[in-house]
Design a protein around this motif. Structure first.
Motif, PDB file in Angstrom:
ATOM      1  N   LEU A  85       0.801  -1.169   0.035  1.00 35.34           N
ATOM      2  CA  LEU A  85      -0.135   0.059   0.086  1.00 35.34           C
ATOM      3  C   LEU A  85       0.819   1.173   0.130  1.00 35.34           C
ATOM      4  CD1 LEU A  85      -2.669   1.361   0.175  1.00 35.34           C
ATOM      5  CD2 LEU A  85      -2.488   0.779   2.770  1.00 35.34           C
ATOM      6  N   THR A  86       0.659   2.003  -0.846  1.00 40.04           N
ATOM      7  CA  THR A  86       1.440   3.243  -1.065  1.00 40.04           C
ATOM      8  C   THR A  86       0.327   4.419  -1.328  1.00 40.04           C
ATOM      9  OG1 THR A  86       3.244   2.668  -2.069  1.00 40.04           O
ATOM     10  CG2 THR A  86       3.020   4.669  -2.370  1.00 40.04           C
ATOM     11  N   TYR A  89      -2.142   8.387   2.477  1.00 39.41           N
ATOM     12  CA  TYR A  89      -2.514   7.962   3.718  1.00 39.41           C
ATOM     13  C   TYR A  89      -1.766   6.735   4.259  1.00 39.41           C
ATOM     14  CZ  TYR A  89      -6.305  11.166   3.026  1.00 39.41           C
ATOM     15  OH  TYR A  89      -6.988  12.326   2.844  1.00 39.41           O
ATOM     16  N   ALA A  90      -0.960   6.204   3.522  1.00 40.36           N
ATOM     17  CA  ALA A  90      -0.026   5.218   4.094  1.00 40.36           C
ATOM     18  C   ALA A  90       1.417   5.661   3.858  1.00 40.36           C
ATOM     19  CB  ALA A  90      -0.123   3.738   3.311  1.00 40.36           C
ATOM     20  N   SER A  91       2.038   5.796   5.008  1.00 42.09           N
ATOM     21  CA  SER A  91       3.016   6.755   4.885  1.00 42.09           C
ATOM     22  C   SER A  91       4.379   6.360   5.415  1.00 42.09           C
ATOM     23  CB  SER A  91       3.055   8.107   5.343  1.00 42.09           C
ATOM     24  OG  SER A  91       4.043   8.882   5.704  1.00 42.09           O
ATOM     25  N   VAL A  92       5.651   6.657   5.276  1.00 43.80           N
ATOM     26  CA  VAL A  92       6.826   6.123   5.850  1.00 43.80           C
ATOM     27  C   VAL A  92       6.640   6.944   7.166  1.00 43.80           C
ATOM     28  CG1 VAL A  92       8.106   5.314   3.952  1.00 43.80           C
ATOM     29  CG2 VAL A  92       8.168   7.838   4.629  1.00 43.80           C
ATOM     30  N   ASP A  93       7.755   6.493   8.144  1.00 41.72           N
ATOM     31  CA  ASP A  93       8.051   7.417   9.508  1.00 41.72           C
ATOM     32  C   ASP A  93       8.877   8.298   9.206  1.00 41.72           C
ATOM     33  OD1 ASP A  93       8.856   8.259  12.052  1.00 41.72           O
ATOM     34  OD2 ASP A  93       8.808   6.111  13.024  1.00 41.72           O
ATOM     35  N   GLU A  94       8.745   9.482   9.461  1.00 36.69           N
ATOM     36  CA  GLU A  94       9.432  10.852   9.207  1.00 36.69           C
ATOM     37  C   GLU A  94      10.659  10.842  10.173  1.00 36.69           C
ATOM     38  OE1 GLU A  94       7.106  14.185   9.029  1.00 36.69           O
ATOM     39  OE2 GLU A  94       6.122  13.651   7.034  1.00 36.69           O
ATOM     40  N   GLN A  95      10.374  10.387  11.093  1.00 37.49           N
ATOM     41  CA  GLN A  95      11.526  10.256  12.120  1.00 37.49           C
ATOM     42  C   GLN A  95      12.569   9.036  11.954  1.00 37.49           C
ATOM     43  OE1 GLN A  95      10.627  11.419  16.152  1.00 37.49           O
ATOM     44  NE2 GLN A  95       8.506  12.183  15.297  1.00 37.49           N
ATOM     45  N   LEU A  96      12.391   8.532  10.981  1.00 40.47           N
ATOM     46  CA  LEU A  96      13.342   7.161  10.762  1.00 40.47           C
ATOM     47  C   LEU A  96      14.081   7.673   9.391  1.00 40.47           C
ATOM     48  CD1 LEU A  96      11.737   3.765  11.390  1.00 40.47           C
ATOM     49  CD2 LEU A  96      12.852   5.545  13.111  1.00 40.47           C
ATOM     50  N   MET A 104      12.777  -1.777   9.122  1.00 43.75           N
ATOM     51  CA  MET A 104      11.397  -1.930   9.986  1.00 43.75           C
ATOM     52  C   MET A 104      10.525  -2.934   9.440  1.00 43.75           C
ATOM     53  SD  MET A 104       9.028   0.546  11.731  1.00 43.75           S
ATOM     54  CE  MET A 104       8.018   1.039  10.247  1.00 43.75           C
ATOM     55  N   ILE A 105      10.098  -2.362   8.105  1.00 42.16           N
ATOM     56  CA  ILE A 105       9.123  -3.409   7.572  1.00 42.16           C
ATOM     57  C   ILE A 105       9.673  -4.562   7.115  1.00 42.16           C
ATOM     58  CG2 ILE A 105       7.551  -3.494   5.272  1.00 42.16           C
ATOM     59  CD1 ILE A 105       7.466  -0.402   5.545  1.00 42.16           C
ATOM     60  N   ASP A 149       8.120   5.855  -0.325  1.00 43.19           N
ATOM     61  CA  ASP A 149       6.967   5.345   0.150  1.00 43.19           C
ATOM     62  C   ASP A 149       6.714   3.946  -0.657  1.00 43.19           C
ATOM     63  OD1 ASP A 149       5.670   6.891   1.967  1.00 43.19           O
ATOM     64  OD2 ASP A 149       4.922   8.270   0.633  1.00 43.19           O
ATOM     65  N   ALA A 152       8.888   1.281   0.345  1.00 39.66           N
ATOM     66  CA  ALA A 152       8.173   0.796   1.670  1.00 39.66           C
ATOM     67  C   ALA A 152       7.383  -0.413   1.466  1.00 39.66           C
ATOM     68  CB  ALA A 152       7.719   1.552   2.513  1.00 39.66           C
ATOM     69  N   SER A 153       6.293  -0.070   0.205  1.00 36.57           N
ATOM     70  CA  SER A 153       5.223  -0.931  -0.032  1.00 36.57           C
ATOM     71  C   SER A 153       5.814  -2.326  -1.000  1.00 36.57           C
ATOM     72  CB  SER A 153       4.293  -0.179  -0.819  1.00 36.57           C
ATOM     73  OG  SER A 153       4.695   0.322  -2.187  1.00 36.57           O
TER      74      SER A 153
ATOM     75  N   HIS B  22      16.954  10.906  15.873  1.00 39.54           N
ATOM     76  CA  HIS B  22      16.937  11.761  14.752  1.00 39.54           C
ATOM     77  C   HIS B  22      15.941  13.029  15.456  1.00 39.54           C
ATOM     78  CE1 HIS B  22      18.349   8.798  12.244  1.00 39.54           C
ATOM     79  NE2 HIS B  22      17.382   7.872  12.474  1.00 39.54           N
ATOM     80  N   GLY B  87      -0.324   8.806   8.929  1.00 39.36           N
ATOM     81  CA  GLY B  87      -0.469   7.669   7.893  1.00 39.36           C
ATOM     82  C   GLY B  87       0.481   6.418   8.130  1.00 39.36           C
ATOM     83  N   VAL B  88       1.182   6.540   9.141  1.00 38.62           N
ATOM     84  CA  VAL B  88       2.160   5.494   9.669  1.00 38.62           C
ATOM     85  C   VAL B  88       1.376   4.366  10.123  1.00 38.62           C
ATOM     86  CG1 VAL B  88       4.212   4.789  11.073  1.00 38.62           C
ATOM     87  CG2 VAL B  88       4.195   6.867  10.088  1.00 38.62           C
ATOM     88  N   ARG B  91      -0.103   2.272   7.185  1.00 40.18           N
ATOM     89  CA  ARG B  91       1.083   1.502   6.635  1.00 40.18           C
ATOM     90  C   ARG B  91       0.997   0.143   7.275  1.00 40.18           C
ATOM     91  NH1 ARG B  91       5.234   3.109   3.615  1.00 40.18           N
ATOM     92  NH2 ARG B  91       3.720   2.311   1.888  1.00 40.18           N
TER      93      ARG B  91
END
Lengths: 313, 253
Positions: A85-86, A89-96, A104-105, A149, A152-153, B22, B87-88, B91
């Motif tokens: 899913l990309t 609303y299906a997103s990556v973690d901005e802090q990683l 992680m995935i 994104d 990640a999917s 981070h 949105g995390v 996912r």
């Protein structure tokens, strides 16, 4: 109500309500294996709700759907093993970092630590993100973010990919990059459900298009079929010499199916007869008229969309 | 609990802890801010309250630890709300993983952060002159009691996170709730000089109860009553807020 196994995705009569608003009012759709289905519609048409139902994120209030033969409600866990899913609303973690996100995935999907790292590296290389691998995803540009994104999917190598408005907000160059990636995946046999509000995106990528508006399917077909639905094609002839313009208009009028329009040195008219263009060429030749340019074009999807929904996309 | 569920929870806890690398703000929440409060309370109020900073520290450190712990429970909610908004969460939910792993992973990570902050405050407190007057077993019991209470109280922030639309609102709610709750308590002062109605509140306030329990376990004094009382509070919070949160969670996502 048997499970459909001939289609990658099959949905019948999907309904989803939120209080008084009906997001989906009975949506049917089917995605054939190895093809791209474009789910096209204006903002708020129900595209994202449909994707969320098919991605097992929400349950439909009525209707049923199968993905790879598995029911999205009763066999949700099996469905999740097949899909990527990309989207908005299906997103990556901005802090990683980019790499950490993919690792992680991989770990969540059951990869060993080494395998998750190797897979992350492979995807970062493939999507041209290796240089940014150790930077926080929140610092990526829009195009890089969208590529991450997508990566990640794809960690679990899904046979089915859901792309929810994958290029919204991207500049044309980044948009083309995403399109190329999608084409590559389809060439590898991945089936894609694509939602978009951009008609050219659906035109570029989709084998088949489902147009939805207010939670209902209002048209289905290939891009060509949808364009043909509005009927008339347009013939455009540009005069070589300005003094020929009047004679040109007279000849075009002979083959036109409607009003002839003159825009500067160009004559435009709708035609319906398949032989209209050849007939016009013969007439112009016999009349000894030379033209600078001549074209027959199908209506754009924008025109189709306007015709179907009554609103410009 | 299957091995997959444990692995998923571990991976997602790792993810929450790696974020610290981070985002220096996280370090601020769990390290710099507690130390700052500790220093301010000790040296600004110490002399006036107890005759010397060192004397006051012996009384106030358990209270400072409890206050910091309660504020930090809000991080669970802030993190969850951020994940949902960005949105995390979607996912994660589209992956074939244990359903509760995203929530469990965050709670595990937050307990680790809480443990770090408690140890840090005890260590800095020791440098400033705080001495554990009981024994290692009692100190360990205080440590465990604090973490149990933290897990129970963090469900309040999980519920708030499910009900509000932005992470900032979880933070604001936390301040509005936790500031009065931690100050109108026996965490920093003896309640004897407070007006009667306030004393009545202070007596039942869970902050007082927990601070008294930790104080008893670390420096001596009555233990059984406050510890039991704290555990009852923890159980109550868990029983009320965990089901409400799970219900709100199902409705939200």
């Amino acid at each position: 109500m048997g499970n459909d196994t001939t289609n990658a995705i099959y949905a019948e009569g999907l309904v989803k309500r939120y209080g008084d608003t009906t997001a989906l009012a009975g949506v049917d759709l089917a995605v054939r294996p190895g093809t791209v289905l474009g789910l096209l519609g204006p903002n708020g048409a129900g595209k994202t709700t449909a994707v969320r139902v098919l991605a097992t994120l929400i349950r439909p209030d009525a209707g049923h759907a199968t993905v790879g033969g598995f029911d999205v409600v009763r066999q949700a866990h099996e469905v999740r093993k097949l899909i990527g899913l990309t989207g908005q609303y299906a997103s990556v973690d901005e802090q990683l970092t980019g790499a950490e996100n993919l690792i992680m995935i991989g770990r969540l999907l059951g990869f060993s630590r080494a395998a998750a790292k190797a897979r992350a590296r492979e995807l970062l290389t493939r999507f041209d993100l290796l240089d940014a691998a150790d930077r926080a995803a929140g610092k990526y540009s829009g195009g890089m973010r969208r590529r991450l994104d997508l990566a990640a999917s794809l960690v679990g190598d899904p046979r089915l990919l859901y792309l929810d408005e994958p290029t919204t907000g991207l500049d044309p160059r980044s948009r083309n990059e995403v399109w190329d990636i999608v084409r590559g995946l389809v060439a590898d046999g991945v089936s894609v459900l694509l939602t978009t509000q951009y008609l050219d995106e659906a035109d570029q990528l989709a084998d088949e298009i489902v147009v939805i508006d207010h939670g209902r399917v209002i048209a289905t077909g290939t891009p060509e079929q949808l364009k043909a639905r509005t009927g008339a094609q347009t013939v455009t002839v540009r005069a070589q010499l300005p003094e020929d313009l009047e004679k040109l208009v007279a000849e075009v009028r002979q083959v036109a199916a409607g009003a002839v329009d003159v825009r500067g040195d160009t004559v435009v008219a709708p035609v319906t007869d398949p032989g209209a263009l050849t007939a016009l060429v013969r007439r112009l030749d016999e009349a000894g008229l030379t033209v600078a340019e001549m074209a027959l074009r199908s209506p754009s999807l924008d025109e189709v969309f306007l015709g179907l929904t009554g609103v410009a996309a | 609990m299957s091995t997959m569920a444990i692995r998923n929870t571990g991976t997602l806890a790792w993810r929450t802890l790696v974020q610290i690398k981070h985002n220096p703000m996280e370090l601020m929440d769990f390290s710099i801010q507690p130390i700052m409060f500790l220093l301010l309370f000790t040296y600004v109020f110490g002399g006036q309250m107890a005759g010397s900073p060192r004397e006051y520290l012996a009384f106030a450190l358990p209270g400072i630890i409890v206050q910091n712990l309660l504020f930090a429970t809000m991080n669970t909610g802030v993190g969850l709300n951020t994940d949902i908004n960005k949105g995390v969460f979607d996912r994660l939910r589209s992956l074939p993983i244990a359903r509760f792993a995203p929530l469990a992973g965050r709670i595990v990570a937050d307990v680790i952060k809480q443990a770090w902050a408690v140890v840090l405050l005890l260590a800095v407190g020791a440098l400033l002159g705080f001495r554990i007057g009981t024994g290692p077993l009692q100190a360990l019991a205080a440590f465990v009691l604090l973490l149990v209470f933290a897990v129970a109280a963090s469900w309040i922030s999980v519920l708030v996170a499910m009900l509000v639309d932005e992470p900032d609102k979880v933070q604001i709610f936390g301040f509005v709730l936790i500031f009065p709750l931690t100050f109108a308590s026996s965490a920093f002062v003896q309640p004897a000089t407070m007006p009667g109605w306030l004393q009545a509140f202070v007596k039942v306030n869970p902050t007082s109860v927990l601070a008294d329990a930790v104080r008893g376990l670390l420096t001596g004094g009555p233990v059984a009553g406050p510890v039991l009382h704290s555990l009852l509070w923890a159980a109550g919070l868990l029983l009320v807020f965990a089901p409400l949160s799970v219900r709100a969670f199902r409705r939200r996502v």
